[in-house]
Write an enzyme that holds these catalytic residues in place. Structure first.
Site, PDB file in Angstrom:
ATOM      1  N   ASP A  54      11.033  12.039  71.568  1.00  0.00           N
ATOM      2  CA  ASP A  54      12.165  11.134  71.784  1.00  0.00           C
ATOM      3  C   ASP A  54      13.116  11.069  70.597  1.00  0.00           C
ATOM      4  OD1 ASP A  54      10.315   9.837  70.208  1.00  0.00           O
ATOM      5  OD2 ASP A  54      10.180   8.027  71.451  1.00  0.00           O
ATOM      6  N   HIS A  57       8.998   3.740  50.597  1.00  0.00           N
ATOM      7  CA  HIS A  57       8.913   2.337  51.020  1.00  0.00           C
ATOM      8  C   HIS A  57       9.470   1.402  49.953  1.00  0.00           C
ATOM      9  CE1 HIS A  57       5.827   4.264  53.600  1.00  0.00           C
ATOM     10  NE2 HIS A  57       6.352   3.460  54.482  1.00  0.00           N
ATOM     11  N   THR A  78       4.766   2.366   1.062  1.00  0.00           N
ATOM     12  CA  THR A  78       5.551   1.131   1.023  1.00  0.00           C
ATOM     13  C   THR A  78       5.635   0.599  -0.402  1.00  0.00           C
ATOM     14  OG1 THR A  78       4.817   0.585   3.268  1.00  0.00           O
ATOM     15  CG2 THR A  78       5.789  -1.187   1.964  1.00  0.00           C
ATOM     16  N   THR A 107       0.837  -1.202   0.000  1.00  0.00           N
ATOM     17  CA  THR A 107       0.000   0.000   0.000  1.00  0.00           C
ATOM     18  C   THR A 107       0.868   1.247   0.000  1.00  0.00           C
ATOM     19  OG1 THR A 107      -0.032   0.146   2.417  1.00  0.00           O
ATOM     20  CG2 THR A 107      -1.771  -1.154   1.380  1.00  0.00           C
ATOM     21  N   LYS A 145      23.887   1.688  48.481  1.00  0.00           N
ATOM     22  CA  LYS A 145      23.963   0.261  48.789  1.00  0.00           C
ATOM     23  C   LYS A 145      22.557  -0.206  49.136  1.00  0.00           C
ATOM     24  CE  LYS A 145      27.277  -2.925  49.442  1.00  0.00           C
ATOM     25  NZ  LYS A 145      28.160  -2.801  50.616  1.00  0.00           N
ATOM     26  N   HIS A 146      22.058  -1.190  48.439  1.00  0.00           N
ATOM     27  CA  HIS A 146      20.717  -1.716  48.680  1.00  0.00           C
ATOM     28  C   HIS A 146      19.666  -0.610  48.642  1.00  0.00           C
ATOM     29  CE1 HIS A 146      22.421  -5.611  49.434  1.00  0.00           C
ATOM     30  NE2 HIS A 146      23.183  -5.130  50.399  1.00  0.00           N
ATOM     31  N   ASN A 174      11.652   4.506  58.047  1.00  0.00           N
ATOM     32  CA  ASN A 174      11.795   5.859  58.590  1.00  0.00           C
ATOM     33  C   ASN A 174      13.205   6.362  58.336  1.00  0.00           C
ATOM     34  OD1 ASN A 174       9.199   6.332  59.858  1.00  0.00           O
ATOM     35  ND2 ASN A 174       9.768   4.765  61.357  1.00  0.00           N
ATOM     36  N   TYR A 213      19.186 -13.600  37.064  1.00  0.00           N
ATOM     37  CA  TYR A 213      18.198 -13.901  38.096  1.00  0.00           C
ATOM     38  C   TYR A 213      17.729 -12.589  38.719  1.00  0.00           C
ATOM     39  CZ  TYR A 213      22.499 -13.647  40.965  1.00  0.00           C
ATOM     40  OH  TYR A 213      23.672 -13.262  41.526  1.00  0.00           O
ATOM     41  N   GLU A 250      30.554  -1.655  42.316  1.00  0.00           N
ATOM     42  CA  GLU A 250      29.833  -2.445  41.327  1.00  0.00           C
ATOM     43  C   GLU A 250      29.607  -1.664  40.041  1.00  0.00           C
ATOM     44  OE1 GLU A 250      28.786  -5.515  41.251  1.00  0.00           O
ATOM     45  OE2 GLU A 250      28.793  -6.264  43.305  1.00  0.00           O
ATOM     46  N   VAL A 296      -8.800   4.512   4.917  1.00  0.00           N
ATOM     47  CA  VAL A 296      -9.501   3.296   4.483  1.00  0.00           C
ATOM     48  C   VAL A 296      -8.765   2.713   3.280  1.00  0.00           C
ATOM     49  CG1 VAL A 296     -11.663   2.306   3.671  1.00  0.00           C
ATOM     50  CG2 VAL A 296     -11.698   4.235   5.270  1.00  0.00           C
TER      51      VAL A 296
END
Length: 528
Positions: free
Chosen positions: A482, A528, A40, A37, A279-280, A422, A219, A332, A68
């Site tokens: 505290d 979190h 192309t 078409t 780290k982490h 926290n 992994y 790393e 169409v």
């Protein structure tokens, strides 16, 4: 079903013409008839290939600006007909429908159009209709039809034809069908997500997520977990778009931690050298400096023990001097917007270190949607792009912070945003000196941060804990005095926190009694 289907006729209609001519020539050389078409077909003819227009097949011209052209029974009948069904074969014969054995379609560049910031009407015009319809039809009928939607699969098709004497196997067509349905699903996801944003629908009834495989990982977080890395197509500078110059393949944890590191260091822009060591997914040291080397050394000094095997993120071009210092200790990953040639040579001596270049920093204020899976569903929210300036701070104590304290408070606040809750962060002179992360009690986080500051003093050779005279940031309010008192005990002189507790006055009174300066931000940074 295991039957092979000889490839005699192919319908090709592509937006991305990469590799088109070579692929079409290879098909023609194998005796495959080419249907096509618009643009192309034009490209194929200009390359000297014989092509039948779909309009010739259907008996209808392209109309409505090309909207169409393939939505016709002679196209969809050729894709959907079951070749082992007598009724289907009779219908094909009665209506002069020719079987199509291969469909090659890649869709209008909708995602690219959106990425360029096109207006609403332009984006709508780049939503493909005929392409997805044909792809779904051909893929449903993969018992007889092969469907190709990615340029990268052209070579696989030719290899299959050679292996199967000009035919395609059921297993091969089945695999292509899965790829094709994933493509239309991703396309529809892009359209629906864009439209939700365009009409300011923050919580659409249905959300669709899509990604493109970037890497199959060895992994996941642990060796018994399978994992892979997918790209979302937003091209945000970072680990997903970075060029890896050297080192082993990134692991699941590498990718997660590198993202956390680069997002943190981006908070400081590019004007002042800055370094974050992760780290982490938590910072073990963050600092600004007079140079990139200075920033790295100050970040490293915060927690030399935890920095071993960490992720190093920089906000400026990595130079040789800084690279020499970084590679003295095992890391790393090193990620930076750019790396000069001398630095590349330095890092190359440590072959296992992954070196990533991003070309730019991500915008920490950008509006981004984030997703997290829970059992049975997804949580969706905007990325925490909250930013606080001096004008946003509310002094709530009798003593106001000094100019130097204000600088350290804002620095500590930027870091606390990227520490798991926290979170408590001690900082002095643009350097973290103690970080308490991810504890169930804010008091415990304050104690851990203070202990880390004491450990820093011993490691660096300071006469006293650097927490003395430091600013302390808390990602959420102190529910009781505290936690604040732990900071006082450690030697902090000023505090930045959101405020908003029922016991704010109790905390303010405790600060006043001990001569602390405290400011409220009115903004929380739970992570979190």
């Amino acid at each position: 079903m295991t039957r092979n289907v000889p490839l005699t006729r192919a319908l090709i209609s592509v937006s991305d013409k990469t590799g088109l001519i070579d692929f079409a020539r290879a098909l023609a050389a194998r005796g495959v008839e080419l249907l096509s078409t618009g643009g192309t077909a034009k490209a194929l003819r200009e390359a000297g290939l014989s092509v039948r227009d779909v309009a010739e097949v259907t008996g209808f011209p392209e109309m409505m600006d090309g909207r169409v052209k393939t939505l016709h029974p002679k196209v969809h009948g050729g894709l959907l007909a079951l070749r082992d069904n007598e009724e289907h074969l009779a219908a094909m014969a009665a209506h002069d429908i020719e079987a199509i054995d291969l469909l090659v379609v890649n869709l209008y560049p909708f995602e690219e159009t959106v990425a360029k910031g096109a207006d609403y009407e332009t984006c709508i015009e780049n939503i493909d209709i005929g392409g997805p319809a044909m792809i779904r039809a051909a893929s449903k009928n993969h018992a007889f039809v092969a469907t190709v939607v990615d340029v990268q699969d052209y070579a696989a098709v030719l290899k299959e034809l050679d292996a199967q004497d000009g035919a395609t196997s059921y297993e091969f067509r089945q695999n292509l069908a899965q790829i094709a349905y994933a493509r239309t699903a991703a396309y529809d996801a892009a359209v629906s997500t864009w439209m939700a944003g365009a009409i300011h629908e923050d919580t659409p009834r249905r959300r669709a997520f899509a990604g493109t495989l970037a890497q199959t990982l060895r992994y996941g977080e642990n060796p018994h977990q399978k994992a892979a890395f997918y790209l979302d197509g937003t091209n945000r500078p970072g680990v997903a778009t970075a060029q890896q110059l050297q080192g082993k393949e990134l692991s699941y944890n590498n990718i997660n931690d590198t993202d956390a590191a680069f997002e943190l260091v981006a908070e400081f822009g590019t004007e002042t050298p800055a370094c974050a060591i992760i780290k982490h997914a938590n910072p073990c040291g963050v600092a600004t400096g007079t140079s990139l080397l200075d920033a790295y050394k100050r970040a490293f000094d915060c927690d030399r023990t935890s920095a071993f095997g960490g992720i190093i993120a920089l906000n400026q071009t990595l130079d040789a001097e800084t690279a020499e210092a970084i590679t003295e200790v095992f890391s790393e990953v090193i990620i930076a917007p750019a790396v000069d040639e001398a630095a590349k040579e330095v890092v190359a001596k440590k072959k296992n270190v992954r070196l990533l270049v991003t070309g730019a920093l991500p915008d920490p204020k950008a509006e981004i949607t984030t997703y997290r899976q829970v059992a049975g569903g997804f949580l969706v929210q905007g990325k925490d792009n909250g930013d606080i300036t001096l004008d946003d701070l509310k002094v709530v104590t009798e003593r106001a912070p000094s100019d130097e304290e204000l600088k350290d408070l804002l620095f500590a606040w930027k870091v606390a945003k990227h520490v798991k809750s926290n979170a408590i962060v001690y900082a002095k002179a643009g350097q973290t000196v103690g970080v308490g992360a991810g504890q169930m009690s804010r008091v415990d986080s304050a104690m851990i941060a203070a202990k880390k500051a004491e450990r820093m003093a011993k490691a660096v050779g300071l006469a006293e804990s650097p927490a003395k005279g430091a600013a302390v940031a808390s990602d959420a309010f102190f529910p009781f005095a505290d936690g604040l008192l732990e900071a006082v005990e450690a030697g902090a002189t000023c505090v930045i926190q959101p405020g908003g507790s029922m016991r704010d006055q109790e905390v303010i009174d405790a600060a006043n009694e001990r001569g602390l300066a405290m400011v409220f931000t009115g903004m929380r940074h739970f992570r979190h």
